[in-house]
Design an enzyme around this catalytic site. Structure first.
Site, mmCIF file in Angstrom:
data_model
loop_
_atom_site.group_PDB
_atom_site.id
_atom_site.type_symbol
_atom_site.label_atom_id
_atom_site.label_comp_id
_atom_site.label_asym_id
_atom_site.label_seq_id
_atom_site.Cartn_x
_atom_site.Cartn_y
_atom_site.Cartn_z
ATOM 1 N N GLY A 1 0.819 -1.195 0.000
ATOM 2 C CA GLY A 1 0.000 0.000 0.000
ATOM 3 C C GLY A 1 0.857 1.251 0.000
ATOM 4 N N THR B 1 8.012 5.833 -2.676
ATOM 5 C CA THR B 1 8.978 5.989 -1.605
ATOM 6 C C THR B 1 10.366 5.681 -2.136
ATOM 7 O OG1 THR B 1 9.409 5.514 0.731
ATOM 8 C CG2 THR B 1 8.933 3.635 -0.691
ATOM 9 N N CYS C 1 5.571 9.624 -0.592
ATOM 10 C CA CYS C 1 4.242 9.255 -0.083
ATOM 11 C C CYS C 1 3.167 10.251 -0.503
ATOM 12 C CB CYS C 1 4.274 9.104 1.433
ATOM 13 S SG CYS C 1 5.423 7.818 1.979
ATOM 14 N N HIS D 1 14.239 3.955 -1.250
ATOM 15 C CA HIS D 1 15.095 3.119 -0.422
ATOM 16 C C HIS D 1 16.534 3.303 -0.890
ATOM 17 C CE1 HIS D 1 11.693 1.339 1.421
ATOM 18 N NE2 HIS D 1 11.333 0.580 0.403
#
EC number: 2.3.1.181
Length: 243
Positions: free
Chosen positions: A93, A97, A199, A99
């Protein structure tokens, strides 16, 4: 979306550190930078094994090379620099984003049937886990209505009422077994977040432990996460095993 070429692990790569937490949860720390597609395939296989009763629950601490992931609610307009890093469409969900090195990603594969079959309660528990871990690291993390993740109030800038995000949450639940998880910014290159609207929230920034003046390592974060996990997800915790 572009897809990174999976690189085979070096022959000299060390094995992951692994032990068992209270409640029978395996706790594994992956060495080096882990390819994202490998991580997803491993999570999906482990989640299926947990559901079948052939493997224990797992918390898997990893670090990825720089990349962007698009959750199920990601809007194409929020990918500002599509050619900067590999982009992966993923089933968790949330929206876009980042990383990368210096960020501790904790993938949690837990059986909610033996804990509490309530996805909302599970997300709340993940928030509580991060808040408790941050407290151990000298940072006050907070929830915000309508904004998933953990936020910190900035008192070290000239901007009044500034809030930055220090940890992200993105989960998937299949047949009551969870995978994906949380990402805690320890010391990532914060400029890498500029390639996306993190987000989907453009009104607030992103921070890290080191950016806040709390010099910490991934090992420090791992200790804090482990201790806080046991409080929330261990026996007697609000999301502890019920059987």
């Amino acid at each position: 979306m572009s897809t990174a070429v999976r690189q085979p692990p070096a022959e000299t790569s060390p094995e992951p550190d692994s032990d068992t937490a209270p409640g029978g949860v395996e706790w594994r720390v992956e060495p080096g930078l882990l390819d994202y597609q490998t991580a997803v395939a491993t999570m999906e296989a482990r989640a299926e094994a947990i559901r079948a009763g052939t493997a224990p629950e797992l918390v898997w601490l990893v670090e990825h090379p720089p990349l962007y992931t698009a959750g199920t609610s990601a809007r194409p307009a929020d990918l500002l620099q599509p050619d900067r890093f590999p982009v992966y469409k993923t089933g968790r969900g949330g929206e876009f984003t980042y990383h990368g090195p210096g960020q501790r990603v904790a993938y949690a594969m837990l059986d909610l049937k033996r804990r509490k079959p309530d996805v909302r309660a599970y997300v709340t528990a993940l928030e509580g886990w991060l808040i408790r871990a941050l407290e151990r690291l000298g940072v006050t993390g907070e929830r915000r209505d309508g904004r998933v993740g953990i936020w910190v109030r900035r008192t070290d800038t000239n901007e009044p009422l500034r809030e930055d995000k220090i940890a992200a949450i993105g989960v998937r639940v299949r047949r009551w077994v969870t995978f994906h998880g949380v990402a805690l910014n320890v010391e990532p290159d914060l400029s890498h977040f500029q390639g996306i609207v993190p987000c989907g929230i453009s009104q607030h920034g992103v921070t890290s432990l080191v950016d806040l003046g709390h010099p910490a390592t991934l090992a420090d974060a791992d200790i804090a996460l482990r201790e806080a996990f046991d409080e929330v997800f261990g026996p007697g915790g609000p999301m502890g095993p019920q059987c």
